[in-house]
Design a protein around this motif. Structure first.
Motif, PDB file in Angstrom:
ATOM      1  N   TRP A 141       0.849  -1.198   0.000  1.00 16.22           N
ATOM      2  CA  TRP A 141       0.000   0.000   0.000  1.00 16.22           C
ATOM      3  C   TRP A 141       0.885   1.248   0.000  1.00 16.22           C
ATOM      4  CZ3 TRP A 141      -5.427   0.535   2.048  1.00 16.22           C
ATOM      5  CH2 TRP A 141      -6.142  -0.661   1.915  1.00 16.22           C
ATOM      6  N   ASN A 142       0.516   2.229  -0.812  1.00 20.79           N
ATOM      7  CA  ASN A 142       1.183   3.529  -0.733  1.00 20.79           C
ATOM      8  C   ASN A 142       0.231   4.559  -0.136  1.00 20.79           C
ATOM      9  OD1 ASN A 142      -0.518   4.419  -2.779  1.00 20.79           O
ATOM     10  ND2 ASN A 142       1.069   4.498  -4.352  1.00 20.79           N
ATOM     11  N   SER A 143       0.666   5.794  -0.063  1.00 18.72           N
ATOM     12  CA  SER A 143      -0.149   6.836   0.580  1.00 18.72           C
ATOM     13  C   SER A 143      -1.447   7.086  -0.178  1.00 18.72           C
ATOM     14  CB  SER A 143       0.655   8.138   0.675  1.00 18.72           C
ATOM     15  OG  SER A 143       1.748   7.979   1.545  1.00 18.72           O
ATOM     16  N   PHE A 144      -1.424   6.949  -1.494  1.00 18.81           N
ATOM     17  CA  PHE A 144      -2.635   7.170  -2.287  1.00 18.81           C
ATOM     18  C   PHE A 144      -3.684   6.110  -1.988  1.00 18.81           C
ATOM     19  CE2 PHE A 144      -5.178   7.488  -6.192  1.00 18.81           C
ATOM     20  CZ  PHE A 144      -5.334   8.868  -6.279  1.00 18.81           C
ATOM     21  N   HIS A 145      -3.236   4.875  -1.783  1.00 19.15           N
ATOM     22  CA  HIS A 145      -4.143   3.805  -1.373  1.00 19.15           C
ATOM     23  C   HIS A 145      -4.860   4.182  -0.081  1.00 19.15           C
ATOM     24  CE1 HIS A 145      -3.171  -0.134  -3.564  1.00 19.15           C
ATOM     25  NE2 HIS A 145      -4.473  -0.128  -3.374  1.00 19.15           N
ATOM     26  N   LEU A 146      -4.078   4.638   0.894  1.00 25.03           N
ATOM     27  CA  LEU A 146      -4.641   4.960   2.207  1.00 25.03           C
ATOM     28  C   LEU A 146      -5.554   6.171   2.136  1.00 25.03           C
ATOM     29  CD1 LEU A 146      -1.333   4.273   4.090  1.00 25.03           C
ATOM     30  CD2 LEU A 146      -3.448   2.992   4.401  1.00 25.03           C
ATOM     31  N   ALA A 147      -5.191   7.152   1.326  1.00 22.35           N
ATOM     32  CA  ALA A 147      -6.054   8.321   1.155  1.00 22.35           C
ATOM     33  C   ALA A 147      -7.367   7.929   0.484  1.00 22.35           C
ATOM     34  CB  ALA A 147      -5.334   9.384   0.328  1.00 22.35           C
ATOM     35  N   SER A 148      -7.328   6.942  -0.394  1.00 24.47           N
ATOM     36  CA  SER A 148      -8.545   6.466  -1.062  1.00 24.47           C
ATOM     37  C   SER A 148      -9.477   5.779  -0.080  1.00 24.47           C
ATOM     38  CB  SER A 148      -8.182   5.506  -2.196  1.00 24.47           C
ATOM     39  OG  SER A 148      -7.430   6.152  -3.194  1.00 24.47           O
ATOM     40  N   ARG A 149      -8.921   5.130   0.915  1.00 25.50           N
ATOM     41  CA  ARG A 149      -9.749   4.482   1.937  1.00 25.50           C
ATOM     42  C   ARG A 149     -10.499   5.520   2.764  1.00 25.50           C
ATOM     43  NH1 ARG A 149      -6.919   0.502   6.176  1.00 25.50           N
ATOM     44  NH2 ARG A 149      -6.258   2.481   7.115  1.00 25.50           N
ATOM     45  N   VAL A 150      -9.846   6.633   3.049  1.00 27.45           N
ATOM     46  CA  VAL A 150     -10.486   7.706   3.816  1.00 27.45           C
ATOM     47  C   VAL A 150     -11.421   8.519   2.928  1.00 27.45           C
ATOM     48  CG1 VAL A 150     -10.046   9.800   5.148  1.00 27.45           C
ATOM     49  CG2 VAL A 150      -8.579   7.800   5.436  1.00 27.45           C
ATOM     50  N   GLY A 151     -11.002   8.745   1.673  1.00 26.78           N
ATOM     51  CA  GLY A 151     -11.871   9.400   0.708  1.00 26.78           C
ATOM     52  C   GLY A 151     -11.823  10.908   0.674  1.00 26.78           C
ATOM     53  N   ASN A 152     -10.802  11.527   1.264  1.00 33.54           N
ATOM     54  CA  ASN A 152     -10.686  12.981   1.225  1.00 33.54           C
ATOM     55  C   ASN A 152     -10.191  13.387  -0.166  1.00 33.54           C
ATOM     56  OD1 ASN A 152      -9.493  15.676   1.417  1.00 33.54           O
ATOM     57  ND2 ASN A 152      -9.733  15.471   3.636  1.00 33.54           N
ATOM     58  N   THR A 153     -11.075  13.985  -0.958  1.00 34.22           N
ATOM     59  CA  THR A 153     -10.727  14.296  -2.347  1.00 34.22           C
ATOM     60  C   THR A 153      -9.683  15.401  -2.448  1.00 34.22           C
ATOM     61  OG1 THR A 153     -12.670  15.751  -2.461  1.00 34.22           O
ATOM     62  CG2 THR A 153     -12.932  13.506  -3.278  1.00 34.22           C
ATOM     63  N   ASP A 154      -9.632  16.297  -1.469  1.00 32.31           N
ATOM     64  CA  ASP A 154      -8.598  17.344  -1.488  1.00 32.31           C
ATOM     65  C   ASP A 154      -7.214  16.723  -1.348  1.00 32.31           C
ATOM     66  OD1 ASP A 154     -10.414  19.426  -1.784  1.00 32.31           O
ATOM     67  OD2 ASP A 154     -10.656  19.689   0.378  1.00 32.31           O
ATOM     68  N   LEU A 159      -2.078  14.790  -3.788  1.00 31.17           N
ATOM     69  CA  LEU A 159      -1.113  13.728  -4.069  1.00 31.17           C
ATOM     70  C   LEU A 159      -0.890  13.574  -5.572  1.00 31.17           C
ATOM     71  CD1 LEU A 159      -2.297  11.031  -1.499  1.00 31.17           C
ATOM     72  CD2 LEU A 159      -0.239  12.435  -1.346  1.00 31.17           C
ATOM     73  N   ILE A 160      -1.961  13.664  -6.334  1.00 26.60           N
ATOM     74  CA  ILE A 160      -1.840  13.562  -7.789  1.00 26.60           C
ATOM     75  C   ILE A 160      -1.052  14.747  -8.337  1.00 26.60           C
ATOM     76  CG2 ILE A 160      -3.137  13.597  -9.959  1.00 26.60           C
ATOM     77  CD1 ILE A 160      -5.391  12.113  -8.496  1.00 26.60           C
ATOM     78  N   ALA A 161      -1.320  15.932  -7.794  1.00 27.41           N
ATOM     79  CA  ALA A 161      -0.599  17.121  -8.260  1.00 27.41           C
ATOM     80  C   ALA A 161       0.902  16.999  -7.980  1.00 27.41           C
ATOM     81  CB  ALA A 161      -1.170  18.364  -7.578  1.00 27.41           C
ATOM     82  N   ALA A 162       1.237  16.416  -6.834  1.00 30.15           N
ATOM     83  CA  ALA A 162       2.650  16.278  -6.462  1.00 30.15           C
ATOM     84  C   ALA A 162       3.338  15.174  -7.254  1.00 30.15           C
ATOM     85  CB  ALA A 162       2.770  15.995  -4.966  1.00 30.15           C
ATOM     86  N   HIS A 163       2.624  14.072  -7.478  1.00 31.85           N
ATOM     87  CA  HIS A 163       3.177  12.920  -8.202  1.00 31.85           C
ATOM     88  C   HIS A 163       2.091  12.374  -9.133  1.00 31.85           C
ATOM     89  CE1 HIS A 163       6.953  12.244  -5.791  1.00 31.85           C
ATOM     90  NE2 HIS A 163       6.285  13.054  -4.997  1.00 31.85           N
ATOM     91  N   PRO A 164       2.027  12.833 -10.374  1.00 32.60           N
ATOM     92  CA  PRO A 164       0.931  12.494 -11.290  1.00 32.60           C
ATOM     93  C   PRO A 164       0.698  11.000 -11.511  1.00 32.60           C
ATOM     94  CG  PRO A 164       2.175  14.343 -12.148  1.00 32.60           C
ATOM     95  CD  PRO A 164       2.946  13.834 -10.963  1.00 32.60           C
ATOM     96  N   GLU A 165       1.702  10.166 -11.301  1.00 33.40           N
ATOM     97  CA  GLU A 165       1.540   8.725 -11.520  1.00 33.40           C
ATOM     98  C   GLU A 165       1.283   7.950 -10.236  1.00 33.40           C
ATOM     99  OE1 GLU A 165       1.342   7.611 -14.610  1.00 33.40           O
ATOM    100  OE2 GLU A 165       1.670   9.695 -15.248  1.00 33.40           O
ATOM    101  N   VAL A 166       1.059   8.659  -9.123  1.00 33.30           N
ATOM    102  CA  VAL A 166       0.939   7.967  -7.836  1.00 33.30           C
ATOM    103  C   VAL A 166      -0.275   7.049  -7.794  1.00 33.30           C
ATOM    104  CG1 VAL A 166      -0.443   9.765  -6.687  1.00 33.30           C
ATOM    105  CG2 VAL A 166       1.106   8.317  -5.332  1.00 33.30           C
ATOM    106  N   TRP A 167      -1.292   7.348  -8.593  1.00 37.57           N
ATOM    107  CA  TRP A 167      -2.510   6.533  -8.613  1.00 37.57           C
ATOM    108  C   TRP A 167      -2.276   5.137  -9.203  1.00 37.57           C
ATOM    109  CZ3 TRP A 167      -4.032   4.447 -13.186  1.00 37.57           C
ATOM    110  CH2 TRP A 167      -3.493   5.020 -14.348  1.00 37.57           C
ATOM    111  N   ASP A 168      -1.234   5.020 -10.047  1.00 38.68           N
ATOM    112  CA  ASP A 168      -0.991   3.777 -10.786  1.00 38.68           C
ATOM    113  C   ASP A 168      -0.246   2.791  -9.893  1.00 38.68           C
ATOM    114  OD1 ASP A 168      -0.849   1.894 -12.735  1.00 38.68           O
ATOM    115  OD2 ASP A 168       0.657   2.942 -13.952  1.00 38.68           O
ATOM    116  N   THR A 169      -0.965   2.192  -8.980  1.00 42.29           N
ATOM    117  CA  THR A 169      -0.349   1.323  -7.985  1.00 42.29           C
ATOM    118  C   THR A 169      -1.285   0.180  -7.635  1.00 42.29           C
ATOM    119  OG1 THR A 169       0.660   1.285  -5.779  1.00 42.29           O
ATOM    120  CG2 THR A 169      -1.274   2.680  -6.057  1.00 42.29           C
TER     121      THR A 169
END
Length: 335
Positions: A141-154, A159-169
C-alpha cells in the motif's frame, strides 16, 4: 527543583505545554532519557501527540534532543505529529531536519499516517519536505491507497498534483485504490478516481474481484451505479472462485445490494457459481447471515439447489454449525 522526575509528572507538564517547569529543572539531561514503560514513548513523542510546540522547541534547541528517536513500535516523533494532525509540531520537526520517509516497523511512513486523517495542511507540509507518496509498505500500500480508503478528495488531488503517476499502484494482492474506495463507500473519491486517473472500472485483484463487487459487498449501491455509468462494468462477472457480485453481497448480508442486483439489474437470485455451484443462499449461510437467508428465500431462492458437492444450503448450515440459518430454512420449507 528535584534532580529526577517520573514519566507521569513529565507527561502532565508536556500536556500543559509547561516549558517553564522544564527550564527550571535541575537535571535537564534526565528528561531526554524518560520513557513510558510499555510503549517506549519519549517526551518528544508526547509533545507531538498533544501539540506542545513550545516544549518541543525547548527539547530540540536547548537540550539538543534526538528528533529521530523511536519508541517500541518504531514510531518517531514525526509519525505522531502526522498521525495526530499536529501541524505546528510537524512543521517544527521538518524545519529541524526530520527525515520524512521513515517507516514505522515497515508499515507506515508519516505521510501514510497523515493520509488517514483529514488534514490537507499536514499532507502538504510533508510533501513539500520531500515525502514520497509512492513508497509502499510491506503489504504494497502507498499513501494514495490509504487516502482512497479515507476518501478525502482534497488530499487525493494534492497527491496527484505532487506525483501524477501515484494513482498507478497495486497492493501485493493486486488491489487498486479504486477497489479500496469502492469497498469503503467513498463515492466522491470514486468520481475523482474515475475522472482524474486511468483505472479500468472493471479491473480485478488477485482473487478476480472488481470494484463493482467490492462496492456491493459493502452495501454501497450508489458507488455501484457510478461504476455502471462508465459502461465498462460486467454485472455478472465472476471472480476466480466463480462467484458474482450477488454472492458476495449475500455473504456480507447486504440486502440493499441484493435487491439492486435482482430488481434493477435482473440478476437471478438463484445463480450458481461456475466453479463451486454455490448459490447466493449457500453464500449467505456460510457467514451465518440469517436475515439474508430469509430474504433470499422470499425472493425465490431455491432451498433444494445443490453445490458441486451435492449439498443444499441446509446441509451447509448444518456442516458449518449455523443453527439459526438452518432453523430459518426449515421454517420456510414447512410453511
Amino acid at each position: 527543583m528535584p534532580f529526577s522526575m517520573d514519566f507521569q509528572t513529565a507527561q502532565h507538564c508536556v500536556n500543559n505545554n509547561n516549558v517553564a517547569f522544564f527550564k527550571a529543572f535541575s537535571n535537564p539531561e534526565h528528561l531526554l532519557h524518560l520513557r513510558h514503560k510499555k510503549s517506549g514513548d519519549t517526551l518528544l513523542h508526547l509533545c507531538c501527540r498533544c501539540g506542545s510546540e513550545t516544549v518541543l522547541i525547548y527539547f530540540l534547541e536547548d537540550l539538543k534532543a534526538n528528533l529521530e528517536v523511536s519508541n517500541n513500535d518504531g514510531k518517531r516523533p514525526l509519525h505522531d505529529a502526522a498521525q495526530y494532525s499536529q501541524e505546528g509540531c510537524l512543521s517544527i520537526l521538518l524545519n529541524h531536519g526530520a527525515e520524512p520517509n521513515v517507516f514505522k516497523r515497515s508499515d507506515w511512513t508519516p505521510l501514510m499516517l497523515a493520509c488517514t486523517k483529514q488534514s490537507l495542511n499536514a499532507v502538504d507540509l510533508l510533501l513539500r519536505a520531500g515525502a514520497d507518496p509512492g513508497i509502499k509498505n510491506k503489504d504494497g500500500w502507498n499513501s494514495f491507497h490509504l487516502a482512497s480508503r479515507v476518501g478525502n478528495t482534497d488530499i487525493l488531488s494534492r497527491l496527484i498534483a505532487a506525483h501524477p503517476e501515484v494513482w498507478d499502484t497495486r497492493s501485493k494482492n493486486l488491489r487498486t485504490p479504486l477497489h479500496t474506495a469502492a469497498l469503503h463507500g467513498r463515492c466522491e473519491a470514486i468520481s475523482l478516481l474515475l475522472s482524474e486517473c486511468g483505472y479500468e472500472p472493471d479491473c480485478v485483484d488477485s482473487c478476480g474481484v472488481t470494484p463493482f463487487m467490492d462496492a456491493l459487498r459493502g452495501g454501497h449501491v450508489d458507488i455501484a451505479k457510478v461504476l455502471l455509468k462508465t459502461g465498462k462494468v460486467m454485472v455478472e462477472r465472476e471472480d476466480k472462485a466463480g462467484r458474482q457480485a450477488i454472492h458476495q453481497a449475500a455473504q456480507s448480508g447486504q440486502k440493499c445490494a441484493v435487491d439492486f442486483l435482482v430488481q434493477e439489474l435482473g440478476v437471478l437470485s438463484t445463480v450458481s457459481s461456475s466453479r463451486s455451484g454455490e448459490t447466493p443462499l449457500h453464500a449467505a449461510v456460510k457467514d451465518g447471515q440469517t436475515e439474508m437467508v430469509v430474504h433470499l428465500l422470499n425472493m425465490g431462492a431455491d432451498p433444494d439447489a445443490v453445490d458441486c458437492h451435492r449439498r443444499t444450503a441446509l446441509d451447509v448450515a448444518r456442516a458449518c454449525r449455523k443453527d439459526a440459518c438452518a432453523t430459518a430454512i426449515l421454517q420456510w420449507v414447512v410453511k
